[in-house]
Design a protein around this motif. Sequence first.
Motif, mmCIF file in Angstrom:
data_model
loop_
_atom_site.group_PDB
_atom_site.id
_atom_site.type_symbol
_atom_site.label_atom_id
_atom_site.label_comp_id
_atom_site.label_asym_id
_atom_site.label_seq_id
_atom_site.Cartn_x
_atom_site.Cartn_y
_atom_site.Cartn_z
ATOM 1 N N THR A 193 37.563 39.405 37.754
ATOM 2 C CA THR A 193 38.913 39.941 38.331
ATOM 3 C C THR A 193 38.631 40.272 39.567
ATOM 4 N N GLU A 194 39.481 40.061 40.620
ATOM 5 C CA GLU A 194 39.177 40.752 42.083
ATOM 6 C C GLU A 194 39.343 42.241 41.897
ATOM 7 N N VAL B 3 33.472 47.565 41.228
ATOM 8 C CA VAL B 3 32.006 47.660 41.087
ATOM 9 C C VAL B 3 31.315 47.487 42.555
ATOM 10 N N LEU B 4 31.718 47.102 43.227
ATOM 11 C CA LEU B 4 31.117 47.016 44.748
ATOM 12 C C LEU B 4 31.511 48.464 45.255
ATOM 13 N N ALA B 5 32.560 49.124 45.102
ATOM 14 C CA ALA B 5 32.806 50.341 45.878
ATOM 15 C C ALA B 5 31.686 51.330 45.026
ATOM 16 N N LEU C 27 36.643 41.362 53.148
ATOM 17 C CA LEU C 27 36.004 40.037 53.325
ATOM 18 C C LEU C 27 35.366 39.373 52.298
ATOM 19 N N ILE C 28 34.853 40.013 51.583
ATOM 20 C CA ILE C 28 34.172 39.614 50.477
ATOM 21 C C ILE C 28 35.154 39.066 49.227
ATOM 22 N N ALA C 29 36.264 39.717 49.118
ATOM 23 C CA ALA C 29 37.211 39.471 48.317
ATOM 24 C C ALA C 29 37.879 38.147 48.840
ATOM 25 N N ILE D 182 31.667 48.252 33.858
ATOM 26 C CA ILE D 182 30.812 47.356 33.528
ATOM 27 C C ILE D 182 31.490 46.549 32.072
ATOM 28 N N LYS D 183 31.692 47.567 31.125
ATOM 29 C CA LYS D 183 32.233 47.404 29.919
ATOM 30 C C LYS D 183 33.440 46.307 29.911
ATOM 31 N N ALA D 184 34.409 46.745 30.983
ATOM 32 C CA ALA D 184 35.683 45.958 31.251
ATOM 33 C C ALA D 184 35.367 44.573 31.542
ATOM 34 N N ILE D 185 34.434 44.492 32.545
ATOM 35 C CA ILE D 185 33.961 43.087 33.051
ATOM 36 C C ILE D 185 33.487 42.383 32.103
ATOM 37 N N ASN D 186 32.710 42.987 31.053
ATOM 38 C CA ASN D 186 31.874 42.006 30.148
ATOM 39 C C ASN D 186 32.987 41.560 28.736
#
Length: 257
Positions: free
Chosen positions: A191-192, A198-200, A174-176, A66-70
């Motif tokens: 990013t993919e 995060v999905l995993a 499929l989501i990617a 989460i920190k990396a995404i934000n």
Amino acid sequence: MRAAAKELKQVAGVTVRRADKTAAFVLINTEEYNEKLDAILGDLTKFERLTSNPVEDIKREANRTIKAINAATNAIHLPMISGDFRPGYLYSNVKTHKQGNPLRPIISQCPTPTYQLAKRLNAILTPYVPDRYCVASSAKFLERIKDVRGEGVIASMDVESLFTNVPVDETIDLIADRVYRDEKTPELNITEQALRAVLAICTKRAPFTTHCGHVPTEGWRGDGLALGRALCQLLHGSSRGEGLLPSRVPPCLLSLH
């Protein structure tokens, strides 16, 4: 009725559960109930027995992601996970409308660290769900079949324990593809690699406990539980949904509800 069900729960050897798809209560022999539950958990391709509580590890791993995404985008903000958490818990409703009265396993993820994160991801991914095969309600399905012309039959396909039978890795792929390689879908400012991570965390690390009667047993982990509905819609909303049909002749209408 609730008071009577509560009183019956005190009877030795009797388990009181709700009937699936109805408001009725079911009295089932506790030994039979536990045997059916053990049979579901016996599929080690779907479940893994845990020897320790992974909640704090999941919390730390999720917060790192989460920190990396934000830090990488201002367009989407995911809240950091804080507080005390515990594994989810498994219970089952009884399918009285089916032969043998099988159980419908339900795993509540409310007390887990990734529950709110999974809800946020569900909202983010909803715009990417193809509407070709998915309908939001029975009313929407009735609207669709009004436009169907020609002869044929209406068939209903039943999937046993749908959420736990979703191929998680394939669905994340499929989501990617849907999010990052489909020109018709909106851009997502994550990013993919980060989305996959995060999905995993939310789908492949879902710890829960089971109960034999009222006695907690060892912990378990199951795939695809926290985002079960979103995964199903994205899986069957893709062309992969056509592969569920045994016939080579495409149907006039295929809907997942």
